[in-house]
Design an enzyme around this catalytic site. Structure first.
Site, mmCIF file in Angstrom:
data_model
loop_
_atom_site.group_PDB
_atom_site.id
_atom_site.type_symbol
_atom_site.label_atom_id
_atom_site.label_comp_id
_atom_site.label_asym_id
_atom_site.label_seq_id
_atom_site.Cartn_x
_atom_site.Cartn_y
_atom_site.Cartn_z
ATOM 1 N N GLU A 116 0.819 -1.222 0.000
ATOM 2 C CA GLU A 116 0.000 0.000 0.000
ATOM 3 C C GLU A 116 0.853 1.272 0.000
ATOM 4 O OE1 GLU A 116 -2.910 -0.473 -0.732
ATOM 5 O OE2 GLU A 116 -3.656 -2.304 0.201
ATOM 6 N N HIS A 139 -2.790 2.476 8.348
ATOM 7 C CA HIS A 139 -3.883 1.703 7.771
ATOM 8 C C HIS A 139 -4.061 0.423 8.573
ATOM 9 C CE1 HIS A 139 -6.298 -0.646 5.010
ATOM 10 N NE2 HIS A 139 -5.333 -1.527 4.861
ATOM 11 N N HIS A 141 -7.353 -2.813 9.857
ATOM 12 C CA HIS A 141 -8.616 -3.490 9.567
ATOM 13 C C HIS A 141 -9.431 -3.659 10.850
ATOM 14 C CE1 HIS A 141 -6.087 -5.749 6.246
ATOM 15 N NE2 HIS A 141 -6.269 -4.478 5.944
ATOM 16 N N GLU A 169 -18.288 12.074 21.606
ATOM 17 C CA GLU A 169 -16.930 12.511 21.250
ATOM 18 C C GLU A 169 -16.687 12.566 19.735
ATOM 19 O OE1 GLU A 169 -13.905 13.281 23.062
ATOM 20 O OE2 GLU A 169 -15.517 13.802 24.436
ATOM 21 N N HIS A 210 -12.884 -3.309 3.725
ATOM 22 C CA HIS A 210 -11.435 -3.526 3.828
ATOM 23 C C HIS A 210 -10.867 -2.956 5.134
ATOM 24 C CE1 HIS A 210 -7.246 -3.725 1.835
ATOM 25 N NE2 HIS A 210 -7.108 -3.447 3.121
HETATM 26 O O1 2HA Z 1 -0.635 -4.852 4.091
HETATM 27 O O2 2HA Z 1 -3.565 -4.322 4.787
HETATM 28 O O3 2HA Z 1 -4.272 -3.467 2.419
HETATM 29 C C1 2HA Z 1 -1.777 -5.621 4.051
HETATM 30 C C2 2HA Z 1 -2.946 -4.760 3.848
HETATM 31 C C3 2HA Z 1 -3.302 -4.443 2.477
HETATM 32 ZN ZN ZN Z 2 -5.438 -3.525 4.303
#
Ligand code: 2HA
Ligand code: ZN
Length: 271
Positions: A116, A139, A141, A169, A210
């Site tokens: 990414e 980033h 999940h 909040e 995602h």
């Molecule tokens: O690096 O999260 O979006 C693994 C991920 C890809």
């Molecule tokens: Zn990811």
């Protein structure tokens, strides 16, 4: 030369990735972090003239030429970073051509930066044009944020309103709301460009089905933004499918925003 394993930025990368793994936000190789480092600070730990190898990035990051980042590795697990920082992290500098990364440290098994990287570097460029002190792109999940994207339309107003309405909040922490991308193939320049485009208006970008991107001057700021979205999504989903008798009204949201003097996105409220 000081021992890089004692560098505050390295220790914070280890602590943060371990924390995020423990929260369940980064299963397997999920998630990635990039941190724009201070060149002089890196120079205390590494010989900046020693390039271990070069790695093409596949996109133009001219605006970041000479900049040094610490970046999580592709295919690497957040849970393993603390035990082997050099195998799971890398320190790269954007070369003079703008499209090559010079490896200064790390990725010891021959690996490279996260898939990414386009979304990260393009987002760094955009965020720094808005806030020159921005240094982190993160980033991950997180469970409830992902689940939320199954049941709420992939729409900025709709998702922001849900998050604002269930936790006081929220509007204070992210008054501009959250950007939302439809489902897209990840790891591409296209999703990188789309993310960076959203980063012009938002510090948080949800990737439908995602995960989420956050940014900030510090790790705490980026983490805190994501953590607040995730908490609000959790509150919503804990009550979902039950009659929602009580939510924060638009007038109440405006009152909180005024009390905390935040410039919220007015068009997301019906006032
Ligand atoms: O690096 O999260 O979006 C693994 C991920 C890809
Ligand atoms: Zn990811």
């Amino acid at each position: 030369m000081k021992d890089i394993l004692t560098a505050p930025f390295l220790k914070e990368m280890c602590a943060t990735t371990a924390n995020m793994y423990r929260l369940g936000w980064d299963e397997r190789n999920g998630g990635n972090i990039s941190w724009l480092l201070d060149t002089d600070e890196v120079g205390e730990y590494l010989d900046l003239n020693h390039v271990i190898r070069t790695i093409p990035t596949g996109f133009d990051a001219t605006a970041l030429i000479g900049r040094i980042f610490i970046v999580t590795g592709t295919g690497k697990y957040f849970k393993n970073v603390t035990d082997d920082p050099a195998g799971n992290l890398g320190i790269i500098r954007i070369a003079q051509d703008g499209t090559t990364a010079e490896l200064l440290w790390g990725y010891t098994d021959g690996g490279q930066f996260t898939s990414e990287l386009p979304a990260h570097l393009m987002s760094h460029i955009v965020r720094r044009s808005i806030d020159p002190d921005n240094r982190i792109i993160m980033h991950c999940h997180p469970d409830y944020t992902l689940a939320l994207t199954q049941v709420v339309p992939a729409d900025e107003r709709a998702i922001t309103r849900v998050l604002w309405q269930v936790m006081t909040e929220s509007i204070v922490v992210f008054p501009e709301g959250v950007g939302v991308l439809p489902w897209m193939v990840c790891g591409t320049n296209e999703i990188g460009e789309a993310t960076a485009e959203k980063m012009k208006d938002y510090r948080l970008v949800v990737w439908t089905l995602h995960g989420i991107y956050g940014c900030g001057k510090t790790m705490d700021e980026a983490f805190g933004l994501i953590e607040t979205v995730e908490k609000a999504a959790k509150m919503y989903l804990l009550a979902a499918a039950k009659p929602q008798l009580n939510v924060i009204t638009d007038a109440q949201l405006a009152a909180v925003a005024e009390r905390f003097n935040v410039n919220y996105r007015k068009e997301f409220l019906d006032l």
